[in-house]
Design a protein around this motif. Structure first.
Motif, short mmCIF file in Angstrom:
data_model
loop_
_atom_site.label_atom_id
_atom_site.label_comp_id
_atom_site.label_asym_id
_atom_site.label_seq_id
_atom_site.Cartn_x
_atom_site.Cartn_y
_atom_site.Cartn_z
N VAL A 151 46.54 44.99 31.33
CA VAL A 151 46.12 43.89 31.91
C VAL A 151 47.08 42.65 31.90
O VAL A 151 47.33 42.16 30.81
N TRP A 155 48.02 42.64 37.22
CA TRP A 155 46.47 43.45 37.22
C TRP A 155 45.54 42.26 37.48
O TRP A 155 44.64 42.59 38.31
N LEU A 156 45.71 41.20 37.06
CA LEU A 156 44.72 40.06 37.20
C LEU A 156 44.65 39.59 38.69
O LEU A 156 43.69 39.62 39.41
#
Length: 396
Positions: A151, A155-156
Motif C-alpha cells: 500500500v 495503490w492509494l
C-alpha cells in the motif's frame, strides 16, 4: 530460551479508563513488552492465554481469538528463531526486534488480516461496522491478502479511482482513507511495521464540507413548546433540548455521563477520547437540571445506561422518535445532531468567540499551549451558554 506471557498494564489508563493488554517478553532476567493494540477495563481482564477477557467484556470473543492467535504466532516465531540459533547472545530488545520483524513478514499478519483484527477491537459496534465497511471495500478492490508494503501512494490513488468509479462520494472515500490511515498508525504503534511503510505523507485525504443544519429560532421555540401523547417522543424531545442546553453535548456522552461535581458535567467526549485527555466541563444550567431530574439515574446522571437496551438500540429509538417529531413539526431533515449545530449557530450570532464555541463543543485543542500549559477558565463557556439560553427565552 526467551519466553512470552500475557499481562494487563495497570500503570496508566487511557482517557476512557481502559488499560492495554500486552505480551511480556522475557530473556535472561530482562523483560520488555509487545503491544496488542487492545485495551480493556480491569474488571474485564481474565489473564489466560486462551481467555484473556471475561465473556461480559464487549466483543470478548474477537478479543480472545486475536490474543490467542498473536500468542501462538509469537511463540512459534520464538521456537523457530531458537532452532535456527538466531537467539544466541541476543538481548531482550534484540529478540523483540527479531520477533516483531518475523511477525511482520507473516502471511497471516497481512494488512487485511491486521485490519480485521483492528476493526473487531473497536469499542462500539457502530465503529466496528465502519471499519468492516472499509475492509470490504478494500477486498472488493484487491482480493488478495495485501501486505503493508504494497500500500503505497500509487495503490492509494488506484483505490481512490476505484471507489469513485463505484459511485462513492468524496466524503465516503475520505472515511475509507481515514480508517486505513488509523490502521497504519496502530500497526506502527505496535511495532508491527516501521515508519518507512507509512504511505499517507504524500497522499492527501480530500473531503467536502457538509452543509451544517440548524434549527431556526422559530423552529426551536416550536420544539420547546412541543407536546405529545407518545412518552418516548417526549423523551427524545427532552434529550434534544438537554443537548442544546449543555452546549450541544452528544447523545452518547449524555447516555454514559456518570458524574456531576459542583453542579458541572465533567466528561471526555467519546468521539475524541483517543486524542484528548482533558475533560470538558459544562455547568448544568437550570433548564438542563430540570430535564436531568426527570430522568435521573442511580449510578449515572441519566437512567438510560442502567436499563437493558444498549446505547446503539437507544440511539436508534431516539433518532426514530426525532424523525417522527420532525414530521409533526414539518422540520425537514431534523436529526439529534441539529441540537449541536443550533447551539453553535446561535452562539456565533451573539458574537461569542470561536474559541469559546469550540471549547463548549468539546473540540480538541491542537495547540501545544492549549494541550499542556493553559488551564482553561470554563466560566467563559458558562457565560456563553447562559447568553444563548437567555436569548432564546427573550425571543420566546
Amino acid at each position: 530460551m526467551a519466553t512470552i506471557s500475557l499481562k494487563l498494564d495497570r500503570r496508566r489508563a487511557n482517557a476512557r479508563g481502559l488499560f492495554p493488554i500486552q505480551f511480556l517478553l522475557s530473556s535472561k532476567g530482562k523483560v520488555t513488552t509487545i503491544g496488542t493494540g487492545i485495551n480493556v477495563l480491569p474488571e474485564h481482564w481474565n489473564g489466560e492465554i486462551h481467555k484473556a477477557v471475561v465473556p461480559k467484556c464487549p466483543n470478548a470473543r474477537a478479543i480472545n481469538e486475536s490474543i490467542e492467535a498473536l500468542f501462538f504466532k509469537y511463540s512459534n516465531s520464538l521456537r523457530e528463531l531458537d532452532i535456527d540459533g538466531r537467539l544466541a547472545g541476543k538481548s531482550v530488545s534484540e529478540i523483540k526486534k527479531l520477533l516483531t520483524s518475523s511477525h511482520k513478514g507473516s502471511d497471516k499478519e497481512s494488512l487485511t488480516a491486521y485490519f480485521s483484527r483492528y476493526a473487531e477491537s473497536r469499542r462500539t459496534e457502530k465503529s466496528r461496522e465502519v471499519y468492516r465497511y472499509t475492509l470490504k471495500a478494500i477486498r472488493a478492490f484487491d482480493s488478495k491478502e495485501i501486505t503493508f508494503e504494497k500500500v503505497n501512494v500509487i495503490w492509494l490513488k488506484a483505490f481512490d479511482a476505484h471507489l469513485e468509479k463505484q459511485g462513492a462520494g468524496i466524503n465516503t472515500r475520505a472515511i475509507h482513507f481515514r480508517n486505513l490511515r488509523a490502521v497504519f498508525n496502530s500497526a506502527i504503534n505496535e511495532d508491527l511495521i516501521g515508519l518507512e511503510y507509512y504511505p499517507f505523507r504524500k497522499f492527501k485525504i480530500a473531503s467536502a464540507n457538509k452543509d451544517k443544519e440548524a434549527l431556526t429560532e422559530e423552529q426551536l421555540q416550536r420544539l420547546i413548546a412541543y407536546e405529545t401523547p407518545y412518552p418516548f417522543r417526549r423523551t427524545a424531545r427532552d434529550l434534544f433540548l438537554l443537548s442544546f442546553y449543555m452546549c450541544g453535548m452528544n447523545l452518547v456522552d449524555l447516555f454514559h455521563l456518570d458524574r456531576l461535581r459542583d453542579g458541572r458535567a465533567h466528561f471526555v467526549r467519546t468521539k475524541t477520547s483517543g486524542k484528548n485527555i482533558n475533560p470538558v466541563s459544562i455547568l448544568v444550567q437550570p433548564e438542563a437540571a430540570e430535564i436531568i431530574a426527570r430522568y435521573a439515574g442511580t449510578d449515572h446522571v441519566l437512567r438510560f445506561a442502567e436499563e437493558s437496551a444498549t446505547y446503539q438500540t437507544f440511539n436508534n429509538r431516539i433518532q426514530k422518535a426525532i424523525r417522527a417529531i420532525a414530521q409533526e413539526l414539518n422540520i425537514e431533515g431534523l436529526t439529534f445532531y441539529w441540537a449541536r449545530y443550533t447551539w453553535a449557530t446561535l452562539a456565533d450570532k451573539l458574537g461569542i468567540s470561536e474559541k469559546e464555541i469550540s471549547k463548549g463543543l468539546g473540540h480538541v485543542d491542537t495547540s501545544i499551549a492549549g494541550k499542556f500549559y493553559i488551564s482553561y477558565d470554563w466560566t467563559k463557556v458558562d457565560r456563553a451558554n447562559r447568553a444563548v439560553l437567555d436569548y432564546i427565552q427573550k425571543k420566546w
